[in-house]
Scaffold this motif. Structure first.
Motif, PDB file in Angstrom:
ATOM      1  N   PRO A  27       0.814  -1.207   0.000  1.00 11.46           N
ATOM      2  CA  PRO A  27       0.000   0.000   0.000  1.00 11.46           C
ATOM      3  C   PRO A  27       0.857   1.272   0.000  1.00 11.46           C
ATOM      4  O   PRO A  27       1.848   1.352   0.736  1.00 11.46           O
ATOM      5  N   LEU A  30       2.167   3.074   3.099  1.00  9.40           N
ATOM      6  CA  LEU A  30       3.321   2.505   3.799  1.00  9.40           C
ATOM      7  C   LEU A  30       4.628   2.854   3.092  1.00  9.40           C
ATOM      8  O   LEU A  30       5.632   3.164   3.738  1.00  9.40           O
ATOM      9  N   ASN A 104       2.141   7.920  13.445  1.00  9.03           N
ATOM     10  CA  ASN A 104       1.951   6.489  13.176  1.00  9.03           C
ATOM     11  C   ASN A 104       2.564   6.079  11.844  1.00  9.03           C
ATOM     12  O   ASN A 104       3.127   4.992  11.716  1.00  9.03           O
ATOM     13  N   ILE A 107       6.218   5.684  12.417  1.00 12.61           N
ATOM     14  CA  ILE A 107       6.549   4.449  13.146  1.00 12.61           C
ATOM     15  C   ILE A 107       6.502   3.255  12.187  1.00 12.61           C
ATOM     16  O   ILE A 107       7.473   2.512  12.043  1.00 12.61           O
ATOM     17  N   LEU A 108       5.373   3.082  11.512  1.00 18.56           N
ATOM     18  CA  LEU A 108       5.179   1.876  10.698  1.00 18.56           C
ATOM     19  C   LEU A 108       6.062   1.866   9.451  1.00 18.56           C
ATOM     20  O   LEU A 108       6.618   0.818   9.093  1.00 18.56           O
TER      21      LEU A 108
ATOM     22  N   MET B  85       0.691   2.790  18.487  1.00 16.09           N
ATOM     23  CA  MET B  85      -0.058   3.433  17.404  1.00 16.09           C
ATOM     24  C   MET B  85      -1.554   3.503  17.718  1.00 16.09           C
ATOM     25  O   MET B  85      -2.218   4.476  17.373  1.00 16.09           O
ATOM     26  N   ASP B  86      -2.070   2.464  18.386  1.00 17.89           N
ATOM     27  CA  ASP B  86      -3.506   2.440  18.736  1.00 17.89           C
ATOM     28  C   ASP B  86      -3.791   3.131  20.063  1.00 17.89           C
ATOM     29  O   ASP B  86      -4.947   3.221  20.473  1.00 17.89           O
ATOM     30  N   MET B 144       3.596  -5.912   8.152  1.00 19.88           N
ATOM     31  CA  MET B 144       3.566  -4.436   8.084  1.00 19.88           C
ATOM     32  C   MET B 144       2.484  -3.969   7.109  1.00 19.88           C
ATOM     33  O   MET B 144       1.751  -3.015   7.380  1.00 19.88           O
ATOM     34  N   MET B 145       2.407  -4.633   5.954  1.00 22.02           N
ATOM     35  CA  MET B 145       1.387  -4.276   4.962  1.00 22.02           C
ATOM     36  C   MET B 145      -0.010  -4.458   5.551  1.00 22.02           C
ATOM     37  O   MET B 145      -0.888  -3.600   5.382  1.00 22.02           O
ATOM     38  N   GLN B 147      -0.931  -4.360   8.654  1.00 25.55           N
ATOM     39  CA  GLN B 147      -1.175  -3.316   9.648  1.00 25.55           C
ATOM     40  C   GLN B 147      -1.573  -2.011   8.944  1.00 25.55           C
ATOM     41  O   GLN B 147      -2.472  -1.292   9.384  1.00 25.55           O
ATOM     42  N   GLN B 148      -0.897  -1.710   7.835  1.00 24.98           N
ATOM     43  CA  GLN B 148      -1.204  -0.478   7.096  1.00 24.98           C
ATOM     44  C   GLN B 148      -2.613  -0.537   6.498  1.00 24.98           C
ATOM     45  O   GLN B 148      -3.373   0.432   6.595  1.00 24.98           O
ATOM     46  N   TYR B 149      -2.977  -1.670   5.887  1.00 23.76           N
ATOM     47  CA  TYR B 149      -4.339  -1.799   5.330  1.00 23.76           C
ATOM     48  C   TYR B 149      -5.375  -1.663   6.448  1.00 23.76           C
ATOM     49  O   TYR B 149      -6.409  -1.010   6.273  1.00 23.76           O
ATOM     50  N   MET B 151      -5.138   0.072   9.120  1.00 29.93           N
ATOM     51  CA  MET B 151      -5.245   1.499   9.424  1.00 29.93           C
ATOM     52  C   MET B 151      -6.007   2.232   8.313  1.00 29.93           C
ATOM     53  O   MET B 151      -6.872   3.072   8.591  1.00 29.93           O
ATOM     54  N   ASN B 152      -5.709   1.907   7.051  1.00 27.58           N
ATOM     55  CA  ASN B 152      -6.411   2.555   5.928  1.00 27.58           C
ATOM     56  C   ASN B 152      -7.915   2.318   6.011  1.00 27.58           C
ATOM     57  O   ASN B 152      -8.710   3.211   5.701  1.00 27.58           O
TER      58      ASN B 152
END
Lengths: 325, 325
Positions: A27, A30, A104, A107-108, B85-86, B144-145, B147-149, B151-152
């Motif tokens: 994505p 990221l 965030n 961080i990520l 982050m959360d 990581m990807m 986690q990003q999705y 968040m998105n």
């Protein structure tokens, strides 16, 4: 064996490596901050150092390209997280990731960059892979330790020169040494050459970091790329401050301590700089830097390699010695 | 070949591994949060899975101990940074690192944990090292990807079930698959067995994550270890919410959208839970979970290994199926 690349040729090679890499994947949220960070440029001194070390020992630098990118990705990961932790608004003259995006994201994306560094390092199988990754792991761990000591020192008044040198070894010189050692491993250098190489990297790293501290205090925003004086604002226990505390008269020491207790302000930066000037701290730093460069130079001379192979590394040293950022 | 360890024996083996490891090094400011996180316990399901996969293919699990620790260190690194982050205050019933210490400590200690995971993974040379680290790199990157999705998706209203499943594959199942594959590589499993193993890990991971979402909404604070309802507060696009949006009547949809636009509150959690109850969302989730467990079970059956070697993995599945946290 292809011909030895000169220092400017190695710089050009590294620049081309980064131009041809695509850091933008999905994505985008990221990877865009990673691409932004890596395409900003910077000195790229660590990947050049890795390649220079590889050819120092007659290695094929093409085999070291992935590791060279990996070491720069790692270095930029540390900057990305450091900028967040220090709340630095600018890096290389532009907004830092946590300011341009948010905390965030910093961080990520930073985490993903650290993983990406390992991906570059392991792109191809190698019979030295275990040594290479172990070197990288130790180096990365030392950099984290250095960063932690640096943070610890901010709230201490009694940091000694020795402690400071240990800290900057970890924070800065360990990464130089990691780059140099990985380059040498890829070239299958003899074990006996790794110790003088380490001595070289240690002194080069110490010189580089003391210079960095000097630039942070006396640098120029245009060439330095960020606002000078941040170390003074943060009460960083730099070689400048530690030396000033040692040299100060009782009244100067009172003044210094007054300013260290004061909140950050432009006035604080000016006042501490004035004390440094009256104590000739910049001149002291120049001497330390020259001394470490000389010791690095001697270590490089003692390495068993043809003079022609050493020339790019000597030029790299000269380049660092005369830098303004 | 030593005897096959049962699932409880593998759990015991993993518990002993962590008891005998010393995560506390200097500087303590960097390592104390790591030690705190790793000694809190948790299910340790991923290292058990790695060892179970190794013995599934008749591997010597003692050779997999370091990787098992490494995979758990990695998992805990993701939790540490996720909690920051959360802004989650609790994990496993106690304060999260960023709350007990501070944000910078959580960032830097997390970074050091990620490096530590690689240190465990590379402790000993191995002729499969390149495969093992590449697997780990891909897995870490996928997490990581994911986690990003995740968040998105928080700011999107149109997440489909397919997108959700892709996201939780990355966020959760990829780590299961990484653990399983590394265990198999250490056992020198045949290439042909890695595909059914992957199918097994995929369904097990999907079941696990849907169950996690269900527990987050309907779990009990005492057994779950953190306050339930956080996903509702954060407008996380969980399978529960996506299903509810599909099943809702126009008036229920209005109500759901009203609450999704509302700031987080206990009232919001109660209201959304009430809508879920009237739509029988929990029952739907139980069906999805059962279906993925069944598909995982079939994939495990299709793997070419003795039944006795599969038993611990089947027991691990049963254990996950009946968990309350």
């Amino acid at each position: 064996m292809s011909a030895i690349q000169s220092f400017p040729q190695l710089q050009e090679t590294v620049a081309r490596l980064f131009q041809s890499e695509n850091f933008l994947q999905q994505p985008a949220e990221l990877y865009a901050p990673i691409d932004y960070t890596l395409q900003l440029g910077g000195k790229r001194i660590r990947p050049v150092m890795l390649l220079a070390s590889c050819q120092l020992f007659n290695g094929d630098i093409a085999k070291a390209y992935d590791s060279a990118v990996g070491i720069e990705v790692f270095h930029n990961f540390t900057l990305l997280h450091d900028d967040l932790m220090d709340h630095s608004p600018l890096r290389r003259g532009v907004e830092t990731v946590y300011r341009k995006w948010d905390e965030n994201t910093a961080i990520l994306s930073g985490d993903a960059m650290l993983i990406m560094a390992y991906q570059y390092l392991c792109r191809k199988p190698s019979n030295r892979l275990h040594d290479i990754i172990s070197t990288f792991n130790n180096m990365a761990n030392e950099v984290m330790m250095g960063q932690q000591y640096d943070m610890n020192f901010e709230s201490r008044d009694d940091v000694t020169v020795e402690e400071y040198l240990d800290m900057i070894y970890l924070k800065t010189a360990a990464l130089f040494n990691g780059a140099l050692r990985i380059g040498a491993l890829i070239a299958d250098a003899e074990e006996s050459q790794l110790l003088p190489l380490h001595t070289f990297g240690r002194h080069l790293g110490l010189a580089f970091q003391i210079q960095d501290d000097l630039l942070d205090t006396f640098g120029n925003v245009t060439t330095f790329g960020k606002k000078p004086g941040q170390d003074i604002r943060d009460n960083k226990k730099t070689m400048l401050l530690i030396t000033a505390i040692h040299k100060a008269s009782p009244s100067q020491l009172d003044e210094l301590q007054h300013w260290m207790a004061a909140p950050e302000s432009d006035e604080k930066v000016e006042a501490v700089r004035a004390i440094y000037n009256s104590l000739h701290i910049a001149e002291d730093m120049e001497q330390h830097i020259a001394s470490h460069y000389q010791q690095a130079s001697q270590a490089l001379e003692s390495i068993n390699a043809p003079d022609a192979n050493k020339q790019p590394m000597q030029d790299l040293m000269q380049h660092l010695l005369h830098r303004s950022h």
